[in-house]
Design a protein around this motif. Structure first.
Motif, mmCIF file in Angstrom:
data_model
loop_
_atom_site.group_PDB
_atom_site.id
_atom_site.type_symbol
_atom_site.label_atom_id
_atom_site.label_comp_id
_atom_site.label_asym_id
_atom_site.label_seq_id
_atom_site.Cartn_x
_atom_site.Cartn_y
_atom_site.Cartn_z
ATOM 1 N N LYS A 115 -13.339 -10.128 -3.824
ATOM 2 C CA LYS A 115 -11.638 -9.999 -3.939
ATOM 3 C C LYS A 115 -10.998 -8.694 -3.100
ATOM 4 O O LYS A 115 -12.553 -7.876 -2.648
ATOM 5 C CB LYS A 115 -12.047 -8.588 -5.481
ATOM 6 C CG LYS A 115 -11.965 -9.384 -6.596
ATOM 7 C CD LYS A 115 -11.502 -8.867 -7.713
ATOM 8 C CE LYS A 115 -11.979 -9.159 -8.908
ATOM 9 N NZ LYS A 115 -13.371 -10.731 -9.481
ATOM 10 N N ILE A 116 -9.732 -8.760 -2.610
ATOM 11 C CA ILE A 116 -9.502 -7.708 -1.434
ATOM 12 C C ILE A 116 -8.102 -7.187 -2.190
ATOM 13 O O ILE A 116 -7.335 -7.279 -2.465
ATOM 14 C CB ILE A 116 -8.746 -8.348 -0.315
ATOM 15 C CG1 ILE A 116 -10.031 -9.098 0.485
ATOM 16 C CG2 ILE A 116 -8.364 -7.711 0.995
ATOM 17 C CD1 ILE A 116 -9.575 -9.974 1.770
ATOM 18 N N CYS A 117 -8.645 -5.962 -1.992
ATOM 19 C CA CYS A 117 -7.780 -4.979 -3.060
ATOM 20 C C CYS A 117 -6.571 -4.362 -1.907
ATOM 21 O O CYS A 117 -7.340 -3.001 -1.217
ATOM 22 C CB CYS A 117 -8.021 -3.829 -3.978
ATOM 23 S SG CYS A 117 -9.148 -4.905 -4.755
ATOM 24 N N SER A 118 -5.811 -3.523 -2.413
ATOM 25 C CA SER A 118 -4.026 -2.900 -1.583
ATOM 26 C C SER A 118 -4.108 -1.817 -2.340
ATOM 27 O O SER A 118 -3.435 -1.875 -3.633
ATOM 28 C CB SER A 118 -3.125 -3.515 -1.100
ATOM 29 O OG SER A 118 -2.207 -2.864 -0.304
ATOM 30 N N VAL A 119 -4.586 -0.737 -1.954
ATOM 31 C CA VAL A 119 -3.878 0.541 -2.903
ATOM 32 C C VAL A 119 -2.406 1.065 -2.248
ATOM 33 O O VAL A 119 -1.765 0.941 -1.302
ATOM 34 C CB VAL A 119 -4.764 2.199 -2.164
ATOM 35 C CG1 VAL A 119 -4.092 3.090 -3.196
ATOM 36 C CG2 VAL A 119 -6.133 1.774 -3.186
ATOM 37 N N LYS A 120 -1.446 0.598 -3.174
ATOM 38 C CA LYS A 120 -0.094 1.166 -3.104
ATOM 39 C C LYS A 120 0.313 2.535 -3.772
ATOM 40 O O LYS A 120 -0.046 2.736 -4.962
ATOM 41 C CB LYS A 120 0.487 -0.156 -3.831
ATOM 42 C CG LYS A 120 0.153 -1.383 -2.309
ATOM 43 C CD LYS A 120 1.007 -2.685 -3.356
ATOM 44 C CE LYS A 120 0.306 -3.836 -2.010
ATOM 45 N NZ LYS A 120 1.654 -4.648 -2.760
ATOM 46 N N GLU A 121 1.708 2.805 -3.668
ATOM 47 C CA GLU A 121 2.577 3.786 -3.987
ATOM 48 C C GLU A 121 2.812 3.583 -5.209
ATOM 49 O O GLU A 121 4.081 1.980 -5.147
ATOM 50 C CB GLU A 121 2.849 4.533 -3.004
ATOM 51 C CG GLU A 121 2.325 5.321 -1.977
ATOM 52 C CD GLU A 121 2.083 5.839 -2.417
ATOM 53 O OE1 GLU A 121 1.882 7.360 -4.040
ATOM 54 O OE2 GLU A 121 0.894 7.236 -1.500
ATOM 55 N N ARG A 122 2.993 4.289 -6.588
ATOM 56 C CA ARG A 122 4.296 3.668 -7.498
ATOM 57 C C ARG A 122 5.263 4.302 -6.949
ATOM 58 O O ARG A 122 5.554 5.779 -7.348
ATOM 59 C CB ARG A 122 3.038 4.365 -9.046
ATOM 60 C CG ARG A 122 4.041 3.392 -9.952
ATOM 61 C CD ARG A 122 2.999 3.789 -10.943
ATOM 62 N NE ARG A 122 1.432 3.654 -11.611
ATOM 63 C CZ ARG A 122 0.727 3.051 -11.648
ATOM 64 N NH1 ARG A 122 1.392 1.697 -12.135
ATOM 65 N NH2 ARG A 122 -0.278 2.489 -11.581
#
Length: 834
Positions: free
Chosen positions: A219-226
């Motif tokens: 799995k490749i996960c991307s951390v994003k701003e809410r």
């Protein structure tokens, strides 16, 4: 191997030197990679610092049991180590800073803050049954705090920037260190796998992208701003899984490479002999992630020592971001994988015998390649082509590969000679810059001379004569001509060799014998006119047009008399020469005009009459005699008329040619009334002739004279039409005369008006004008006195008292000067008074 096999993306080598020495007595348990050095942990509790070649630079005795994890900060100045007996140490490699702690359970992981070197980032985490964060506070004391617990042992931790990712038995969590909030929980897919046997692999691609490999799932996960509108009680960041796919094998390690992934896989296979499942060689694959799957770019099976005894947990994959180096760690071996450079690419092409591609790649990257030389690749390519029997292609490539290296050129020529293929390389031998030894060219020429006369002739024509010893080649050709004296190819080639050697006389003889087209070019180029004085007949026989043009263009070198003399026994050629001479200049060959009459009569009658008309040096009596002998009527008529015997000429036209139109045309040319009278008398009893006369003589002779003489009752064809034509012609003449008269009157009036306008114009009289009689200034010096000046339209000026008194009664005066010259009325007076 299969020729269609794709080129590998990576190359491999064992980490040797100190590593080999360590792993003979111990086993590797973990390794951490920094851009400056490597840190290797062993099962016997040792930590070794190594350079990139595997040489030992430092050794630490940390514990008597297995080292589970080594962590380095980004500066490489601080190290964290944990072991199976619960010991945790964090210390400075170049400072006295040190932390020691012993737990009551095995500590599987330790991770120091990436910026640990900074005083306000003195933090690290450890993982056993709990995930503990240690922070250095007041009085340099380390304060622990629990970040997570209750979901089994912490198996892996990766710290990047302000984010910590860790894996336990349930899945993967990410903690935001700024807000101290957990922002995601990624559960593991296959819960049937033992987490201690098939551990989770974590890897940060960048500060916001986490790659998770567990079992056979990636799995490749991307951390994003809410977004602010979605906050409520949720963390200000969230995680989105952008890629997810499964692999064929169990994952032992992950690393990014550009936008692709490097995956270290643990493989099990069924033995063919025992039908029992056993460990196979691990694989290192490069894959391209897709939203729901992946595309395999390359796949390599690695032969590591003791792979038959290893489990999935025994393999680790570490990488150096700056240099794209990938380290495969197993208990008994450490293998380094690195991206292949242009030298490796060329190596692979050469191994696959793709020499042309290798040569092209070397030329493109000649500034960056270190191992290979373009020349060496080129020579290998030529040898390969020769071995395959593609001699022409090999020879053609020599031109590009060998360039200006004369030694290599000569070496290759001898190599082609050994295999009997000198002919193949001959078209590509250098001829200018560089030039090889004459022996090389002579060797090739002898090869052709023995088996291919046409090829030999081509080389002699194409190669400059200074490449070889001309004398040797001439002798060789002469020797061959002894066996085949009439061989035109050899004779032509010998003539060219004589030309190179400036023996033009011999070359000319051969060319004339062969009737070769280059003979005229040779004569012009080398000014061989003295050599052809006795060969004019041969030249004319070969190509009379070119020969005549050449002879006439060079009269100063070969005189007209000499040419005519040489052609005395070949009158047909003599005529061609004299005819062209006459066309160029009617006077140059005047002494031969009498001879030309007979030549034209014999060989070129159509041009006889034009010749008689244009020549002013032709003896008319001789010409008339020849024409009468041969019964040339037209020519005889012309000569008779030219000699003044127009009546005989007209009679001959009427009697011999019986052509009334020609007779009328002749009479028009002569414009002699007696001749018209003879023509009428001759035609009066011939109705067709009368018709011709009626139709044509209306503008030259009064038709009444002819009509009165026609006998009563004579039938004349088309008489009515002829009479109508006569009337039309007469009417046309009247109209023409009236038109001309009108034009003359109009012109006269126009000219008169023009003269009048010009005479009415004023005339400038100033101090520079003089009296034409007394020659003193026309104006008096004292302008106040009265004076009389007479100015004529011819611009002559007189004082009135200087004009002689006229004897005539006419009041009009005329300019004495112009009157004496019999000028017209333009000299009338124009008087000025004051």
């Amino acid at each position: 191997e299969d020729e269609s096999e794709e080129e590998p993306k990576l190359k491999y080598e064992r980490l040797s030197n100190g590593v080999t020495e360590i792993l003979q007595k111990d086993a590797a348990s973990c390794m951490t990679v920094h851009e400056k050095f490597l840190a290797l942990g062993t099962h016997y509790g040792k930590v070794y610092l190594l350079d990139v070649q595997g040489n030992i630079t430092q050794k630490f005795d940390v514990s008597p049991v297995k080292i589970n994890q080594i962590s380095l900060d980004e500066s490489g100045e601080h190290m964290g180590v944990c072991s199976e007996d619960g010991k945790v140490q964090v210390f400075g490699l170049y400072s006295a800073e040190e932390f020691h702690e012993t737990f009551d359970c095995p500590i599987k992981i330790v991770a120091v803050h990436p910026q640990f070197v900074r005083s306000h980032f003195k933090q690290f985490v450890t993982g056993g049954k709990k995930l503990l964060l240690y922070e250095r506070g007041w009085m340099n004391r380390w304060k622990p705090s629990v970040l997570h617990e209750g979901e089994g042992n912490i198996r892996n931790v990766k710290w990047r920037g302000h984010l910590i990712a860790w894996a336990n038995n349930m899945g993967v969590k990410i903690l935001d260190m700024i807000s101290k909030q957990r922002i995601t929980n990624v559960p593991r897919d296959d819960i049937s796998l033992r987490p201690d046997m098939y551990p989770c692999s974590l890897c940060w691609k960048d500060n916001l992208t986490l790659i998770i490999g567990w079992g056979n799932s990636v799995k490749i996960c991307s951390v994003k701003e809410r977004h602010a509108s979605e906050m409520r009680d949720l963390p200000n960041r969230y995680v989105e899984i952008v890629f997810q796919f499964d692999t064929e094998f169990y994952i032992s390690g992950l690393a990014p490479i550009c936008d692709q992934l490097v995956i270290l896989s643990y493989v099990k296979e069924i033995s063919d002999k025992t039908a029992v499942e056993c460990c196979a060689r691990p694989r290192l694959d490069i894959v391209q992630p897709l939203p729901e799957s992946c595309e395999e770019i390359s796949s390599d099976a690695l032969t590591v020592r003791g792979f038959q005894e290893n489990e999935c947990r025994d393999y680790h994959l570490e990488y150096s971001e700056g240099e794209s180096l990938f380290y495969i760690i197993s208990p008994r071996d450490v293998v380094v994988a690195k991206e292949r450079d242009q030298d490796d690419h060329i190596d692979w092409l050469l191994e696959k015998k793709k020499y042309e591609e290798a040569l092209m790649a070397a030329e493109i990257s000649q500034k960056t390649i270190k191992k290979h030389k373009i020349l060496d690749i080129g020579l290998a390519y030529v040898n390969h082509l020769v071995e395959k029997g593609e001699y022409d292609l090999a020879a053609r490539k020599c031109q590009k590969i060998l360039g200006k290296n004369t030694e290599l050129w000569e070496f290759e020529v001898y190599k082609f000679k050994e295999i009997g293929q000198l002919k193949a390389i001959s078209p590509y031998l250098p001829r200018r810059d560089p030039v090889l030894k004459p022996l090389i060219y002579e060797m090739v020429l002898h090869e052709f001379l023995e088996s291919d006369y046409e090829g030999f002739a081509t080389l002699i024509k194409e190669w400059p004569g200074d490449l070889y010893n001309n004398t040797i080649i001439v002798q060789a050709v002469v020797d061959h001509l002894k066996k085949d004296p009439q061989n035109r190819t050899l004779l032509r080639t010998l003539a060219e060799l004589y030309t190179y050697d400036q023996r033009y006389g011999r070359a000319l003889e051969i060319y004339l014998t062969l009737r070769h087209k280059d003979v005229f070019q040779l004569i012009h180029k080398h000014n061989l006119f003295s050599s052809i004085r006795d060969k004019i007949v041969l030249l004319m026989d070969f190509d009379s047009e070119k020969a005549v043009d050449m002879l006439l263009d060079n009269e100063d070198k070969i005189s007209i008399d000499r040419v005519v003399e040489e052609l005395e026994n070949r009158p047909e050629l003599q005529h061609v020469y004299l005819h062209k001479l006459f066309k160029r200049d009617h006077h140059k060959g005047q002494r031969y005009h009498e001879k030309q009459i007979s030549l034209y009569a014999e060989y070129d009658r159509p041009n006889l009459l034009p010749f008689l008309r244009d020549s002013t040096h032709c003896p008319l009596e001789k010409a008339l005699e020849i024409c009468q002998q041969r019964n040339f009527v037209e020519e005889t008529v012309y000569l008779l008329s030219r000699m003044g015997n127009s009546r005989s000429a007209l009679k001959m036209i009427m009697e011999e040619l019986q052509d009334v139109d020609k007779a009328i045309e002749f009479a028009k040319e002569q414009d002699d009334g007696e001749l018209w009278e003879d023509l009428i008398l001759y035609s009066i009893d011939k109705p067709p002739f009368i018709t011709g006369l009626l139709n044509n003589i209306g503008t030259h002779v009064d038709p009444i004279l002819l009509i009165h003489r026609i006998k009563e009752g004579m039938e004349i064809p088309n008489l009515r039409d002829s009479l109508v034509k006569i009337l039309q012609d007469y009417n046309l003449q009247i109209l023409l005369r009236e038109g001309c008269k009108k034009i003359l009157v109009a012109d006269s009036l126009s000219l008169l008006k023009k003269m009048h306008r010009s005479q009415m114009k004023g005339v400038l009289v100033d101090e520079e004008n003089i009296c034409e009689s007394c020659l003193s200034p026309i104006l008096p010096s004292d302008a106040s006195k009265s004076f009389n000046v007479v100015v004529f339209h011819c611009r002559h000026m007189f004082h009135k008292e200087c004009i002689p008194v006229s004897n005539t009664v006419s009041p009009v005066q005329f300019c004495n000067i112009c009157s004496a010259k019999h000028r017209g009325p333009g000299s009338a007076i124009l008087e000025m008074k004051k």
